[in-house]
Design an enzyme around this catalytic site. Sequence first.
Site, PDB file in Angstrom:
ATOM      1  N   SER A 143       0.870  -1.192   0.000  1.00  0.00           N
ATOM      2  CA  SER A 143       0.000   0.000   0.000  1.00  0.00           C
ATOM      3  C   SER A 143       0.894   1.225   0.000  1.00  0.00           C
ATOM      4  CB  SER A 143      -0.878   0.019   1.244  1.00  0.00           C
ATOM      5  OG  SER A 143      -1.483   1.304   1.376  1.00  0.00           O
ATOM      6  N   TYR A 156      -1.081  -0.723  10.611  1.00  0.00           N
ATOM      7  CA  TYR A 156      -1.261  -1.125   9.199  1.00  0.00           C
ATOM      8  C   TYR A 156      -0.149  -0.526   8.333  1.00  0.00           C
ATOM      9  CZ  TYR A 156      -3.397  -1.391   4.519  1.00  0.00           C
ATOM     10  OH  TYR A 156      -3.646  -1.614   3.177  1.00  0.00           O
TER      11      TYR A 156
HETATM   12  N1  NAP Z   1      -8.669  -0.905  -0.989  1.00  0.00           N
HETATM   13  C1  NAP Z   1      -7.680  -0.049  -0.874  1.00  0.00           C
HETATM   14  O1  NAP Z   1      -7.878   1.181  -0.916  1.00  0.00           O
HETATM   15  C2  NAP Z   1      -6.265  -0.557  -0.700  1.00  0.00           C
HETATM   16  C3  NAP Z   1      -5.230   0.394  -0.803  1.00  0.00           C
HETATM   17  C4  NAP Z   1      -3.919  -0.029  -0.656  1.00  0.00           C
HETATM   18  C5  NAP Z   1      -3.635  -1.369  -0.439  1.00  0.00           C
HETATM   19  N2  NAP Z   1      -4.670  -2.272  -0.341  1.00  0.00           N
HETATM   20  C6  NAP Z   1      -4.287  -3.677  -0.112  1.00  0.00           C
HETATM   21  O2  NAP Z   1      -4.886  -4.486  -1.110  1.00  0.00           O
HETATM   22  C7  NAP Z   1      -5.113  -5.795  -0.595  1.00  0.00           C
HETATM   23  C8  NAP Z   1      -6.556  -6.196  -0.853  1.00  0.00           C
HETATM   24  O3  NAP Z   1      -7.394  -5.231  -0.267  1.00  0.00           O
HETATM   25  P1  NAP Z   1      -8.910  -5.031  -0.741  1.00  0.00           P
HETATM   26  O4  NAP Z   1      -9.136  -3.594  -0.893  1.00  0.00           O
HETATM   27  O5  NAP Z   1      -9.230  -5.946  -1.825  1.00  0.00           O
HETATM   28  O6  NAP Z   1      -9.634  -5.489   0.613  1.00  0.00           O
HETATM   29  P2  NAP Z   1     -10.932  -6.396   0.875  1.00  0.00           P
HETATM   30  O7  NAP Z   1     -11.958  -6.123  -0.140  1.00  0.00           O
HETATM   31  O8  NAP Z   1     -11.220  -6.196   2.315  1.00  0.00           O
HETATM   32  O9  NAP Z   1     -10.373  -7.880   0.643  1.00  0.00           O
HETATM   33  C9  NAP Z   1      -9.445  -8.442   1.532  1.00  0.00           C
HETATM   34  C10 NAP Z   1      -9.302  -9.907   1.204  1.00  0.00           C
HETATM   35  O10 NAP Z   1      -8.396 -10.485   2.152  1.00  0.00           O
HETATM   36  C11 NAP Z   1      -8.998 -11.613   2.746  1.00  0.00           C
HETATM   37  N3  NAP Z   1      -8.532 -11.799   4.098  1.00  0.00           N
HETATM   38  C12 NAP Z   1      -8.457 -10.881   5.093  1.00  0.00           C
HETATM   39  N4  NAP Z   1      -7.995 -11.447   6.204  1.00  0.00           N
HETATM   40  C13 NAP Z   1      -7.754 -12.755   5.916  1.00  0.00           C
HETATM   41  C14 NAP Z   1      -7.274 -13.849   6.663  1.00  0.00           C
HETATM   42  N5  NAP Z   1      -6.963 -13.740   7.962  1.00  0.00           N
HETATM   43  N6  NAP Z   1      -7.147 -15.044   6.065  1.00  0.00           N
HETATM   44  C15 NAP Z   1      -7.488 -15.189   4.755  1.00  0.00           C
HETATM   45  N7  NAP Z   1      -7.953 -14.196   3.992  1.00  0.00           N
HETATM   46  C16 NAP Z   1      -8.088 -12.975   4.574  1.00  0.00           C
HETATM   47  C17 NAP Z   1     -10.500 -11.321   2.673  1.00  0.00           C
HETATM   48  O11 NAP Z   1     -11.231 -12.527   2.647  1.00  0.00           O
HETATM   49  P3  NAP Z   1     -12.206 -13.058   3.804  1.00  0.00           P
HETATM   50  O12 NAP Z   1     -12.938 -11.900   4.353  1.00  0.00           O
HETATM   51  O13 NAP Z   1     -13.053 -14.050   3.041  1.00  0.00           O
HETATM   52  O14 NAP Z   1     -11.295 -13.709   4.762  1.00  0.00           O
HETATM   53  C18 NAP Z   1     -10.615 -10.640   1.315  1.00  0.00           C
HETATM   54  O15 NAP Z   1     -10.689 -11.620   0.299  1.00  0.00           O
HETATM   55  C19 NAP Z   1      -4.729  -5.736   0.886  1.00  0.00           C
HETATM   56  O16 NAP Z   1      -3.403  -6.206   1.023  1.00  0.00           O
HETATM   57  C20 NAP Z   1      -4.775  -4.252   1.205  1.00  0.00           C
HETATM   58  O17 NAP Z   1      -3.903  -3.918   2.258  1.00  0.00           O
HETATM   59  C21 NAP Z   1      -5.977  -1.897  -0.471  1.00  0.00           C
END
Ligand code: NAP
Length: 262
Positions: A143, A156
Site C-alpha cells: 500500500s 497497518y
Molecule cells: N482498498 C484499498 O484502498 C487498498 C489500498 C492499498 C492497499 N490495499 C491492499 O490491497 C489488498 C486487498 O485489499 P482489498 O481492498 O481488496 O480489501 P478487501 O476487499 O477487504 O479484501 C481483503 C481480502 O483479504 C482476505 N482476508 C483478510 N484477512 C484474511 C485472513 N486472515 N485469512 C485469509 N484471507 C483474509 C479477505 O477474505 P475473507 O474476508 O473471506 O477472509 C478478502 O478476500 C490488501 O493487502 C490491502 O492492504 C488496499
Amino acid sequence: MNIDFSDKVVLVTGASAGIGESTALLFAALGAKLSLVGRNEGKLRAVAAACHKLRGLQPLPIVADLGTDEGVQKTAKETLDHFGRLDVLVNNAAIGALTSLQPLDMKTFDEVFRIDVRGVYQLTGLLVPALIESKGNIVNISSIVATMVNVGSLPYSMAKAALDHFTRIVALELAPKGVRVNAVSPGITVSDFIKRITDQTEEQYREWLGQYSKNIPMGEPCLGDDIAKMVVHIASEHSRLVTGTIVEVDGGLRFTPIAGSR
Ligand SMILES: NC(=O)c1ccc[n+]([C@@H]2O[C@H](COP(=O)([O-])OP(=O)(O)OC[C@H]3O[C@@H](n4cnc5c(N)ncnc54)[C@H](OP(=O)(O)O)[C@@H]3O)[C@@H](O)[C@H]2O)c1
C-alpha cells in the site's frame, strides 16, 4: 507478446473480494490454474465459479485464516497436493485498522501483524521450495501508506512498510535461485476495505470517495482491475528481469503530502 498463464499454477490469497477477486478473474481469463484463499466460504466459492466460467478451468477454493499457523499450512499443503507445483504466489490478503499510538491497542496491532506480516512470511517460506522448482515469482500487495507519512493507521502502515522491505530482501535472497519477488502498491482502491475500517454505509463511502478523489492527481480512485493488470504484468514473462521492485498504482496519490491539501 500476449500474456498467457496456461499451465501455470497461481495462488491468490484474499481472493474472496476486492483486489484479490479482480486478480483471480484476470489470471483465470489468461488461462491460469488457480488456488484461491479466503475465510468467507460463500464469497470464495462465488469467485471460483466466476473464474471457472471464463475458461472452463476449475479453481481450488481453500477456506483458511492466514492469521493462523493451521490456515497457512493448510493453504500451502492443499495447493501443492492438488496441483503438484506453484508458479506464482500473490500475497494479497490483509486487514486494515484505524489505530494510532494513543490509545495503545495491542490487540489490533497483533491482529494486523499476524495477518499482514506473519502470514505472508510463513506462507512464502512454506512455498519457496515449489517456486524455486518452477523458477516462479511472488507478487506482494502492499500500500502507498508504507511510504506516505499519515497519522491514523499506524500498525497497518508499519505492516505494509515491513512488507516492502520483505519484498526487497527476499528478492535478493531468491534471485540466485531464479525466483523474482516484487510488490504492487495500490493507492485508494474501490473495495469494501476502507468502508469496513471506517464503518461507512455504501452511500457514505461513495460520498467519501467522490470527495477524496479531489486529492488524487489523476482525479479518480483505482479499481481492482487496475491493480490486477499490474499484478499479471509483473508476474508474466514481460517482467522477466524485474525483481525487488515496488510499483505504485495510485493515480499519483503518493505525491499528495497532506490529505485534503489541494
Ligand atoms: N482498498 C484499498 O484502498 C487498498 C489500498 C492499498 C492497499 N490495499 C491492499 O490491497 C489488498 C486487498 O485489499 P482489498 O481492498 O481488496 O480489501 P478487501 O476487499 O477487504 O479484501 C481483503 C481480502 O483479504 C482476505 N482476508 C483478510 N484477512 C484474511 C485472513 N486472515 N485469512 C485469509 N484471507 C483474509 C479477505 O477474505 P475473507 O474476508 O473471506 O477472509 C478478502 O478476500 C490488501 O493487502 C490491502 O492492504 C488496499
